[in-house]
Design a protein around this motif. Structure first.
Motif, PDB file in Angstrom:
ATOM      1  N   ASN A  12      10.344   1.019  -4.125  1.00  0.00           N
ATOM      2  CA  ASN A  12      10.829   0.897  -2.809  1.00  0.00           C
ATOM      3  C   ASN A  12      10.194  -0.143  -1.918  1.00  0.00           C
ATOM      4  O   ASN A  12       9.923  -0.121  -0.697  1.00  0.00           O
ATOM      5  CB  ASN A  12      11.131   1.958  -1.853  1.00  0.00           C
ATOM      6  CG  ASN A  12       9.703   2.855  -1.728  1.00  0.00           C
ATOM      7  OD1 ASN A  12       8.689   2.527  -2.364  1.00  0.00           O
ATOM      8  ND2 ASN A  12       9.682   3.712  -0.683  1.00  0.00           N
TER       9      ASN A  12
ATOM     10  N   LYS B 103       8.533  -1.441   2.710  1.00  0.00           N
ATOM     11  CA  LYS B 103       9.050  -2.813   3.084  1.00  0.00           C
ATOM     12  C   LYS B 103       9.503  -3.627   2.108  1.00  0.00           C
ATOM     13  O   LYS B 103       8.655  -3.966   1.003  1.00  0.00           O
ATOM     14  CB  LYS B 103       7.790  -3.562   4.052  1.00  0.00           C
ATOM     15  CG  LYS B 103       7.582  -2.814   5.101  1.00  0.00           C
ATOM     16  CD  LYS B 103       6.449  -3.462   6.142  1.00  0.00           C
ATOM     17  CE  LYS B 103       6.065  -2.852   7.270  1.00  0.00           C
ATOM     18  NZ  LYS B 103       7.252  -2.805   8.260  1.00  0.00           N
ATOM     19  N   LYS B 104      10.432  -4.250   1.830  1.00  0.00           N
ATOM     20  CA  LYS B 104      10.796  -5.087   0.773  1.00  0.00           C
ATOM     21  C   LYS B 104       9.992  -6.213   0.796  1.00  0.00           C
ATOM     22  O   LYS B 104       9.411  -6.989   1.302  1.00  0.00           O
ATOM     23  CB  LYS B 104      12.298  -5.825   1.201  1.00  0.00           C
ATOM     24  CG  LYS B 104      12.650  -6.451  -0.013  1.00  0.00           C
ATOM     25  CD  LYS B 104      14.307  -7.032   0.043  1.00  0.00           C
ATOM     26  CE  LYS B 104      14.859  -7.711  -1.127  1.00  0.00           C
ATOM     27  NZ  LYS B 104      16.301  -8.272  -0.752  1.00  0.00           N
TER      28      LYS B 104
ATOM     29  N   ASN C  34      10.570  -3.831  -5.924  1.00  0.00           N
ATOM     30  CA  ASN C  34      11.741  -3.641  -5.181  1.00  0.00           C
ATOM     31  C   ASN C  34      12.803  -2.738  -5.838  1.00  0.00           C
ATOM     32  O   ASN C  34      14.166  -2.581  -5.213  1.00  0.00           O
ATOM     33  CB  ASN C  34      12.556  -4.932  -4.776  1.00  0.00           C
ATOM     34  CG  ASN C  34      11.600  -5.707  -3.628  1.00  0.00           C
ATOM     35  OD1 ASN C  34      10.869  -5.193  -2.620  1.00  0.00           O
ATOM     36  ND2 ASN C  34      11.691  -7.162  -3.837  1.00  0.00           N
TER      37      ASN C  34
ATOM     38  N   GLY D 144       8.301  -6.318  10.552  1.00  0.00           N
ATOM     39  CA  GLY D 144       9.518  -6.065  10.268  1.00  0.00           C
ATOM     40  C   GLY D 144       9.899  -5.134   8.987  1.00  0.00           C
ATOM     41  O   GLY D 144       8.955  -4.292   8.592  1.00  0.00           O
ATOM     42  N   SER D 145      10.978  -5.845   8.358  1.00  0.00           N
ATOM     43  CA  SER D 145      11.485  -4.699   7.327  1.00  0.00           C
ATOM     44  C   SER D 145      10.930  -5.428   5.925  1.00  0.00           C
ATOM     45  O   SER D 145      11.309  -4.923   4.775  1.00  0.00           O
ATOM     46  CB  SER D 145      13.031  -4.581   7.185  1.00  0.00           C
ATOM     47  OG  SER D 145      13.412  -5.948   7.089  1.00  0.00           O
ATOM     48  N   THR D 146      10.167  -6.374   5.999  1.00  0.00           N
ATOM     49  CA  THR D 146       9.733  -7.140   4.719  1.00  0.00           C
ATOM     50  C   THR D 146       8.246  -7.531   4.819  1.00  0.00           C
ATOM     51  O   THR D 146       7.783  -7.402   6.084  1.00  0.00           O
ATOM     52  CB  THR D 146      10.655  -8.516   4.494  1.00  0.00           C
ATOM     53  OG1 THR D 146      10.197  -9.267   5.595  1.00  0.00           O
ATOM     54  CG2 THR D 146      12.019  -8.297   4.364  1.00  0.00           C
TER      55      THR D 146
END
Length: 447
Positions: free
Chosen positions: A96, A101-102, A77, A43-45
């Protein structure tokens, strides 16, 4: 990578026959390859696991480690002033996250116990999806968790661990240590002890009874005996003993004129305080002033020991008073966040988090073999310890070592350690073969 090449050839053959697989085989293969490893983020994390002693004799160190990890996540982050991202010689990190990914994290309490630490790390891997585990203030914990991570194919970025065994006989391909070790303490401290206390000395060791204490005792004994000292006795003490009076009483009748406390955390605070209460620092033995040595120091321990620490020699991995740009950037960031300067435990944990993230960025992947390759043999600067090498042979960092003593005239409640000498890294470098061990494979895919 041979697996990727083989799979790609198979895809190309299939494409030649069917005419449908040639368009973009590599993105498919990379994704399939990554899925074979544990907890690859989809995913995004991306989740990191911070496993620190929140209870037990090393809890003070653990609290500072957790503060540093949380600060590192902020900086990764893109929050805050960036800290050491601004001074790090590698410029792969952009604020970033990691590979876009956070960064998120989960925490656990090692309790300064190996079994509890393994259970906590196991939960992070199996239930929380942590892709990397880091932390600990005990070498027993580090060795145990490092072994678990090797079994599961998870990178372990060790926190505060000083035993020679961590990157010696118990080293692992998936484990990496930024912190220095007991051998380095011995090599750095020994000559200073001979110079300031003389070569005709007799030492008595009290030693924490686990892997760190054993290798610390061995390293200091070897260093001091090579310089002419004798050893009267070496006695093992249980971790978290609290009351050390039964171990201190025999020292007075041993003929020793130096007490070496191979203790850390609250154990060192207690044993040193009780030794001073016994009047040891006021005695003369063998025509010399009785001395106490603490081979591994931290500012947190010095704070706990108070006046008793003044003038006592030891070593440390880093100190907040260093004036290089990287150290001062970290001290500023940490101080703004928490209101006081960071400890050596905080610095090494913060740095380890950035080093892992940077390795992923330089590798262009989260897959462990590529991250391991990026870390092995990596030379860097701008992290507060001067030019540093992550040696490929044992995953041990080599950098300058600080010999310090308790500050006789502190200017603040935090100005507790005075740097006596910065020992160059070439003076503490050794052949990795002396501590044995095998790194093992880099392609473990179990989860």
């Amino acid at each position: 990578m041979s697996k990727i090449a083989l799979t790609r050839r198979n895809l190309l053959k299939a494409g030649a026959a069917s005419g449908v697989a040639l368009a973009a085989p590599m993105s498919f293969v990379r994704g399939a390859y990554a899925e074979e490893f544990c907890n690859m983020p989809t995913g995004s994390t991306v989740t990191l696991g911070f496993n620190v002693p929140q209870s037990g004799p090393y809890a003070d160190e653990g609290a500072d480690e957790l503060r540093a990890y949380q600060l590192a996540v902020k900086h990764l982050n893109g929050e805050g002033d960036g800290g050491m991202l601004n001074t790090f010689s590698s410029k792969a990190l952009k604020g970033n996250g990691i590979l876009g990914k956070k960064v998120e994290y989960v925490t656990g309490d090692t309790q300064t116990k190996s079994d509890a630490a393994r259970a906590s790390a196991k939960r992070m891997i199996e239930k929380d999806g942590a892709i990397m585990i880091t932390g600990g203030s005990s070498s027993g914990v580090a060795v145990a968790v490092q072994g678990l991570c090797q079994e599961n194919g998870i990178i372990f970025m060790a926190g505060l661990t000083h035993s020679n065994d961590t990157t010696g006989k118990d080293k692992k391909r998936f484990g990496f240590r930024h912190f220095f070790n007991a051998y380095m303490s011995g090599q750095a401290l020994g000559p200073i002890l001979a110079e300031q206390l003389g070569k005709d000395r007799t030492a008595y060791h009290l030693t924490a009874d686990y892997t760190w204490g054993w290798t610390q005792e061995e390293s200091i004994k070897n260093a001091t005996e090579n310089l002419g000292w004798n050893t009267a006795n070496a006695v093992r003490t249980p971790l978290g003993a609290g009351d050390f009076s039964q171990y201190l009483t025999p020292v007075l009748n041993s003929g020793a004129d130096v007490l070496i406390l191979n203790h850390y955390g609250k154990d060192m605070v207690n044993s040193l305080t009780q030794a001073v209460q016994f009047g040891m620092r006021e005695k003369q033995v063998n025509g010399k002033n009785f001395e106490i040595v603490v081979p591994l120091f931290s500012r947190l321990m010095a704070q706990g020991a108070g006046e008793n620490i003044k003038g006592i020699l030891g070593t440390t991995n880093w100190n907040w008073s260093l004036q290089d740009d990287a150290s001062q950037a970290f001290v500023k960031s940490f101080g703004q966040e928490y209101g006081f300067p960071p400890s050596q435990a905080a610095q090494t944990c913060y740095v380890q988090t950035l080093l892992y993230a940077d390795a992923c960025e330089r590798a262009g992947a989260f897959t462990p073999p590529q991250v391991i390759e990026a870390l092995e043999g990596f030379e860097f600067d701008g992290m507060g310890n001067g030019p540093t090498l992550y040696r490929a042979a044992d995953h041990q960092c080599f950098k300058d070592v600080l010999v310090v003593k308790g500050n006789e005239n502190p200017t603040s409640q935090f100005d507790l350690l005075e740097v006596v000498k910065i020992v160059p890294r070439d003076q503490v470098t050794y052949d990795p073969a002396i501590f044995g061990g095998e790194l093992g494979p880099a392609d473990v895919k179990k989860c």
